[in-house]
Design a protein around this motif. Structure first.
Motif, PDB file in Angstrom:
ATOM      1  N   ALA A  97       0.833  -1.207   0.000  1.00 52.69           N
ATOM      2  CA  ALA A  97       0.000   0.000   0.000  1.00 52.69           C
ATOM      3  C   ALA A  97       0.868   1.258   0.000  1.00 52.69           C
ATOM      4  O   ALA A  97       0.587   2.220  -0.736  1.00 52.69           O
ATOM      5  N   GLU A  98       1.935   1.262   0.801  1.00 52.49           N
ATOM      6  CA  GLU A  98       2.835   2.424   0.851  1.00 52.49           C
ATOM      7  C   GLU A  98       3.612   2.581  -0.458  1.00 52.49           C
ATOM      8  O   GLU A  98       3.851   3.702  -0.920  1.00 52.49           O
ATOM      9  N   ILE A  99       4.019   1.465  -1.046  1.00 53.27           N
ATOM     10  CA  ILE A  99       4.717   1.516  -2.340  1.00 53.27           C
ATOM     11  C   ILE A  99       3.800   2.123  -3.396  1.00 53.27           C
ATOM     12  O   ILE A  99       4.228   2.977  -4.188  1.00 53.27           O
ATOM     13  N   GLU A 100       2.534   1.720  -3.402  1.00 58.81           N
ATOM     14  CA  GLU A 100       1.587   2.289  -4.361  1.00 58.81           C
ATOM     15  C   GLU A 100       1.391   3.787  -4.145  1.00 58.81           C
ATOM     16  O   GLU A 100       1.232   4.530  -5.103  1.00 58.81           O
ATOM     17  N   LYS A 101       1.423   4.238  -2.897  1.00 58.54           N
ATOM     18  CA  LYS A 101       1.260   5.664  -2.596  1.00 58.54           C
ATOM     19  C   LYS A 101       2.508   6.470  -2.926  1.00 58.54           C
ATOM     20  O   LYS A 101       2.419   7.578  -3.450  1.00 58.54           O
TER      21      LYS A 101
END
Length: 152
Positions: A24-28
């Motif tokens: 999720a953080e990588i996508e953000k």
């Protein structure tokens, strides 16, 4: 945009939760996740008396330059509770840059392609799921070929 391959690993706490939070953080912060391998449970490597890992490989499209990418991934690790106490020690999350396009980078704090990836089953198996035809820019072999060689 450049395509990068990342290896995620977790062996303490709620391992699946940490993988999902990292994605999720990588996508953000990094970019769009194009592909993801299934999650593999593997034995600890390097320091073999540690708990088993969950590992997963992602292909991500990013505009970040290599050093920006490294800093962002280290910040994500820290945010998710990663503490660097000992080499190969247990961790909530580990995010390695395996490939940055076809670039070869050799800097004191960043070596791409990852120098150990062709020796690690826990890296090659999930990588072969999503990029079997990708050619290692230094070894001039596909990921499928490297994976097969490791199994022999």
């Amino acid at each position: 945009m450049i395509s990068v391959f990342l290896l995620l690993g977790s062996n303490i706490g709620n391992r699946g939760f940490f993988l999902n939070c990292a994605i999720a953080e990588i996508e953000k912060q990094v970019g769009n996740v194009l592909k993801r391998s299934k999650v593999h449970e593997t034995l600890a490597w390097g320091k073999t008396d540690e708990p088993d890992y969950l590992n997963q490989v992602l292909e991500v499209e990013t505009v970040l330059q290599p050093q920006q990418l490294l800093k962002t991934l280290l910040d994500i690790e820290k945010h998710l509770g990663r503490e660097r106490k000992e080499k190969w020690g247990s961790r909530t999350i580990d995010i390695d840059i395996l490939f940055y396009g076809n670039d070869v980078i050799n800097q004191p704090d960043l070596i791409i392609p990852h120098p150990q990836l062709h020796k690690r089953k826990f890296t090659l198996e999930p990588l072969a799921e999503i990029a079997p035809a990708y050619v290692h820019p230094l070894l001039n072999q596909t990921i499928a070929q490297l994976n097969l060689l490791l199994r022999v």
